[in-house]
Scaffold this active site. Structure first.
Site, PDB file in Angstrom:
ATOM      1  N   PRO A  87      48.580  35.152 -40.932  1.00 14.88           N
ATOM      2  CA  PRO A  87      47.743  34.051 -40.925  1.00 14.88           C
ATOM      3  C   PRO A  87      46.371  34.349 -41.615  1.00 14.88           C
ATOM      4  O   PRO A  87      45.835  35.319 -41.015  1.00 14.88           O
ATOM      5  CB  PRO A  87      47.619  33.617 -39.566  1.00 14.88           C
ATOM      6  CG  PRO A  87      48.113  34.881 -38.812  1.00 14.88           C
ATOM      7  CD  PRO A  87      49.168  35.625 -39.621  1.00 14.88           C
ATOM      8  N   SER A 116      47.790  29.674 -40.441  1.00 14.67           N
ATOM      9  CA  SER A 116      46.677  29.576 -39.669  1.00 14.67           C
ATOM     10  C   SER A 116      46.305  28.173 -38.956  1.00 14.67           C
ATOM     11  O   SER A 116      46.513  27.295 -39.702  1.00 14.67           O
ATOM     12  CB  SER A 116      45.564  30.092 -40.279  1.00 14.67           C
ATOM     13  OG  SER A 116      44.502  30.258 -39.836  1.00 14.67           O
ATOM     14  N   GLN A 136      50.000  30.096 -36.110  1.00 14.80           N
ATOM     15  CA  GLN A 136      48.965  30.928 -35.325  1.00 14.80           C
ATOM     16  C   GLN A 136      48.029  30.270 -34.535  1.00 14.80           C
ATOM     17  O   GLN A 136      47.529  29.091 -35.047  1.00 14.80           O
ATOM     18  CB  GLN A 136      48.359  31.724 -36.255  1.00 14.80           C
ATOM     19  CG  GLN A 136      47.039  32.699 -35.543  1.00 14.80           C
ATOM     20  CD  GLN A 136      45.817  31.910 -35.602  1.00 14.80           C
ATOM     21  OE1 GLN A 136      45.568  31.083 -36.515  1.00 14.80           O
ATOM     22  NE2 GLN A 136      44.867  32.115 -34.675  1.00 14.80           N
ATOM     23  N   TYR A 138      44.865  29.919 -31.820  1.00 14.30           N
ATOM     24  CA  TYR A 138      43.571  30.391 -30.915  1.00 14.30           C
ATOM     25  C   TYR A 138      43.703  29.327 -29.854  1.00 14.30           C
ATOM     26  O   TYR A 138      43.448  28.063 -29.953  1.00 14.30           O
ATOM     27  CB  TYR A 138      42.328  30.150 -31.743  1.00 14.30           C
ATOM     28  CG  TYR A 138      42.043  30.884 -33.107  1.00 14.30           C
ATOM     29  CD1 TYR A 138      41.783  32.429 -32.617  1.00 14.30           C
ATOM     30  CD2 TYR A 138      42.206  30.686 -34.299  1.00 14.30           C
ATOM     31  CE1 TYR A 138      41.498  33.084 -33.596  1.00 14.30           C
ATOM     32  CE2 TYR A 138      41.779  31.489 -35.246  1.00 14.30           C
ATOM     33  CZ  TYR A 138      41.449  32.876 -35.032  1.00 14.30           C
ATOM     34  OH  TYR A 138      41.131  33.576 -35.942  1.00 14.30           O
ATOM     35  N   THR A 164      46.839  34.239 -30.868  1.00 18.60           N
ATOM     36  CA  THR A 164      45.658  35.263 -31.291  1.00 18.60           C
ATOM     37  C   THR A 164      44.979  35.689 -29.956  1.00 18.60           C
ATOM     38  O   THR A 164      44.638  34.740 -29.525  1.00 18.60           O
ATOM     39  CB  THR A 164      44.720  34.967 -32.456  1.00 18.60           C
ATOM     40  OG1 THR A 164      45.412  34.741 -33.524  1.00 18.60           O
ATOM     41  CG2 THR A 164      43.503  35.837 -32.649  1.00 18.60           C
ATOM     42  N   ARG A 173      30.114  39.279 -38.380  1.00 24.63           N
ATOM     43  CA  ARG A 173      30.369  39.541 -39.732  1.00 24.63           C
ATOM     44  C   ARG A 173      29.422  39.460 -40.640  1.00 24.63           C
ATOM     45  O   ARG A 173      28.706  38.322 -41.038  1.00 24.63           O
ATOM     46  CB  ARG A 173      31.551  38.466 -40.202  1.00 24.63           C
ATOM     47  CG  ARG A 173      32.825  38.985 -39.332  1.00 24.63           C
ATOM     48  CD  ARG A 173      33.913  37.828 -39.827  1.00 24.63           C
ATOM     49  NE  ARG A 173      34.852  37.664 -38.703  1.00 24.63           N
ATOM     50  CZ  ARG A 173      35.700  36.609 -38.444  1.00 24.63           C
ATOM     51  NH1 ARG A 173      36.001  35.729 -39.285  1.00 24.63           N
ATOM     52  NH2 ARG A 173      36.610  36.958 -37.376  1.00 24.63           N
ATOM     53  N   LYS A 228      49.531  38.204 -30.819  1.00 21.03           N
ATOM     54  CA  LYS A 228      48.716  38.806 -32.173  1.00 21.03           C
ATOM     55  C   LYS A 228      47.287  39.509 -31.520  1.00 21.03           C
ATOM     56  O   LYS A 228      46.411  38.610 -31.059  1.00 21.03           O
ATOM     57  CB  LYS A 228      48.476  37.830 -32.881  1.00 21.03           C
ATOM     58  CG  LYS A 228      47.799  38.435 -34.525  1.00 21.03           C
ATOM     59  CD  LYS A 228      47.547  37.343 -35.246  1.00 21.03           C
ATOM     60  CE  LYS A 228      46.932  37.787 -36.826  1.00 21.03           C
ATOM     61  NZ  LYS A 228      45.390  38.237 -36.511  1.00 21.03           N
ATOM     62  N   SER A 250      47.704  44.219 -34.152  1.00 20.98           N
ATOM     63  CA  SER A 250      46.590  43.982 -35.072  1.00 20.98           C
ATOM     64  C   SER A 250      45.190  43.989 -34.647  1.00 20.98           C
ATOM     65  O   SER A 250      45.138  43.846 -33.259  1.00 20.98           O
ATOM     66  CB  SER A 250      47.023  42.487 -35.384  1.00 20.98           C
ATOM     67  OG  SER A 250      45.780  41.873 -36.294  1.00 20.98           O
ATOM     68  N   HIS A 252      42.935  42.294 -36.210  1.00 14.61           N
ATOM     69  CA  HIS A 252      42.239  41.013 -37.154  1.00 14.61           C
ATOM     70  C   HIS A 252      41.842  41.686 -38.305  1.00 14.61           C
ATOM     71  O   HIS A 252      40.736  40.973 -38.804  1.00 14.61           O
ATOM     72  CB  HIS A 252      41.257  40.672 -36.181  1.00 14.61           C
ATOM     73  CG  HIS A 252      41.091  38.942 -35.984  1.00 14.61           C
ATOM     74  ND1 HIS A 252      41.470  38.104 -34.922  1.00 14.61           N
ATOM     75  CD2 HIS A 252      40.643  37.936 -37.265  1.00 14.61           C
ATOM     76  CE1 HIS A 252      41.359  37.107 -35.539  1.00 14.61           C
ATOM     77  NE2 HIS A 252      40.987  36.936 -36.524  1.00 14.61           N
ATOM     78  N   ARG A 255      37.945  42.293 -38.486  1.00 11.63           N
ATOM     79  CA  ARG A 255      36.959  41.347 -38.587  1.00 11.63           C
ATOM     80  C   ARG A 255      36.439  40.775 -37.376  1.00 11.63           C
ATOM     81  O   ARG A 255      35.810  39.925 -36.951  1.00 11.63           O
ATOM     82  CB  ARG A 255      37.686  40.089 -39.031  1.00 11.63           C
ATOM     83  CG  ARG A 255      37.896  40.265 -40.603  1.00 11.63           C
ATOM     84  CD  ARG A 255      38.860  39.319 -41.114  1.00 11.63           C
ATOM     85  NE  ARG A 255      38.309  37.800 -41.290  1.00 11.63           N
ATOM     86  CZ  ARG A 255      37.611  37.671 -42.145  1.00 11.63           C
ATOM     87  NH1 ARG A 255      37.182  38.282 -43.186  1.00 11.63           N
ATOM     88  NH2 ARG A 255      37.200  36.190 -42.316  1.00 11.63           N
ATOM     89  N   ASP A 283      50.031  44.254 -38.730  1.00  8.15           N
ATOM     90  CA  ASP A 283      49.475  44.218 -39.890  1.00  8.15           C
ATOM     91  C   ASP A 283      47.971  44.821 -39.921  1.00  8.15           C
ATOM     92  O   ASP A 283      47.826  45.646 -39.113  1.00  8.15           O
ATOM     93  CB  ASP A 283      48.763  42.511 -39.948  1.00  8.15           C
ATOM     94  CG  ASP A 283      47.734  42.135 -38.911  1.00  8.15           C
ATOM     95  OD1 ASP A 283      47.190  43.131 -38.217  1.00  8.15           O
ATOM     96  OD2 ASP A 283      47.644  40.973 -38.578  1.00  8.15           O
ATOM     97  N   GLY A 285      46.030  46.789 -43.479  1.00  5.77           N
ATOM     98  CA  GLY A 285      45.919  47.874 -44.282  1.00  5.77           C
ATOM     99  C   GLY A 285      47.295  48.116 -45.378  1.00  5.77           C
ATOM    100  O   GLY A 285      47.424  49.241 -46.099  1.00  5.77           O
ATOM    101  N   ARG A 287      49.277  48.066 -48.182  1.00  2.00           N
ATOM    102  CA  ARG A 287      49.199  47.601 -49.887  1.00  2.00           C
ATOM    103  C   ARG A 287      50.031  48.337 -50.672  1.00  2.00           C
ATOM    104  O   ARG A 287      50.160  47.813 -51.797  1.00  2.00           O
ATOM    105  CB  ARG A 287      47.753  48.367 -50.155  1.00  2.00           C
ATOM    106  CG  ARG A 287      46.726  47.999 -49.566  1.00  2.00           C
ATOM    107  CD  ARG A 287      46.297  46.733 -49.625  1.00  2.00           C
ATOM    108  NE  ARG A 287      44.800  46.220 -49.050  1.00  2.00           N
ATOM    109  CZ  ARG A 287      45.199  45.611 -47.734  1.00  2.00           C
ATOM    110  NH1 ARG A 287      46.108  45.146 -47.163  1.00  2.00           N
ATOM    111  NH2 ARG A 287      43.798  45.172 -47.255  1.00  2.00           N
TER     112      ARG A 287
END
Length: 358
Positions: A87, A116, A136, A138, A164, A173, A228, A250, A252, A255, A283, A285, A287
């Site tokens: 999400p 999300s 997902q 909140y 979450t 951020r 999550k 996770s 996040h 973040r 989740d 990283g 790639r």
């Protein structure tokens, strides 16, 4: 899985790093920083990828891995590979079709998209793409509104709820603060935050969120519930005792709490605490297909990818997202063959070695 035919993209990227570079050139720099950035000094953003760089494969040979099957089942849904779409917020910043394009790619690839709560398309439109969806959430301080969002996700056909739990407050951020990016552009809203009157509410973080609220949520819905944002094994053990259906290791994407442990480093202790009693996903990283292999060998049931999906969306809409999923599928299949493994269920920790950085 079909390869991308190239018609929707200008020279399809050979890997996700190339795709990221292409996406950066196409996105508004403010939106690129929103998607890419993390909290504080972004130590955890970097740590998530670095954790995979410290792991090396110890392949087996002469294992007869000529016929491989990447498929797996999660909470009753059969998917083409153990890679889901995480999400992430505000897909219409990357492409006009937004989450609808993402969902279409997921459906074509035969995997699950986690919608999300901060989507810029309503869950009903996203569901119309036809693929399997999780939602997902909140949890909001307004319990009646939270329950209404859950009922809306159920009605749209979402088959699990991903709650979450790592966001009692917003992370700091600094890229967004530097840009003054605090609101969506005109015409874009968080469509899943509309209440019965049609008003779009702000997503609120709730520092009072606790296990009692999770127990309340368990009474509100019959959907499977995954938490999550779990990194500590003690929380994983509590999740089992509260009758949860799955965990997502996770941070996040770096973040929220900068300096939080990389998800791959947290994974083994969480898996041990759960003891096989519920699926553990990861989740952060991921790639390459070899990253997926490493996570599965260390006990994950599946992984989720977030930022790479946004890069693909920015570059080519649904075709770009499909390209991301195709790259990961092909790369995982190749890695399994080279490691002497026929499928995800055959992966074990003895295939992985950990080395120091540098």
């Amino acid at each position: 899985m079909r390869p991308l035919d190239g018609t929707a993209l200008d020279g399809p990227a050979l890997n996700l790093a190339e795709l990221a570079a292409d996406a950066r050139g196409r996105l508004d720099p403010v939106h690129w920083d929103f998607f890419t950035g993390g909290a504080g000094d972004e130590r955890t953003v970097r740590a998530n990828e670095a954790a995979f760089a410290r792991r090396y494969l110890v392949p087996r040979v002469l294992r007869g891995a000529g016929r491989r099957d990447l498929g797996t089942s999660l909470l009753g849904t059969r998917i083409s590979m153990p890679v889901l779409i995480a999400p992430t917020a505000f897909h219409r910043l990357a492409h006009p079709e937004g989450e609808v394009a993402t969902a279409r790619a997921a459906a074509e690839a035969g995997t699950i998209m986690v919608v999300s709560m901060a989507a810029t398309r309503p869950v009903e439109q996203i569901a119309a793409a036809g693929g399997p969806l999780w939602f997902q959430l909140y949890p909001q301080a307004d319990l009646d509104f939270t329950a209404s969002v859950v009922r809306r996700a159920e009605a749209a056909g979402c088959s699990a709820l991903v709650v979450t739990v790592d966001s009692p407050v917003f992370g700091r951020r600094e890229r967004d603060l530097r840009h003054g990016f605090a609101d969506l552009p005109p015409g874009l809203v968080c469509e899943n935050m509309r209440d019965a009157s049609g008003r779009v509410r702000d997503i609120g973080m709730d520092a009072g969120l606790d296990w009692a609220r999770i127990a309340w949520l368990r009474e509100v819905t019959t959907l499977p519930i995954l938490l999550k944002g779990v990194l500590h094994p003690a929380d994983a053990a509590l999740a089992v005792s509260y009758g949860l259906d799955g965990l997502l290791v996770s941070n996040h994407g770096g973040r929220q709490l900068d300096g939080a442990l990389a998800t791959l480093d947290a994974l083994p202790a969480v898996v041990e605490a759960v003891g096989g009693r519920l699926p553990v996903l990861l989740d952060g990283g991921v790639r390459r297909g070899a990253d997926v292999l490493v996570a599965l060998a260390l006990g994950a049931s599946a992984v989720l990818v977030g930022r790479p999906v946004l890069w693909g969306l920015a570059v080519g809409g649904a075709a770009g997202v499909r390209h991301v999923l195709d790259l990961l599928h092909a790369d995982l299949d190749r890695a399994l063959a080279l490691a002497g493994v026929t499928g995800p269920a055959d992966l074990r920790g003895d295939l992985i070695a950990t080395v120091a950085c540098g």
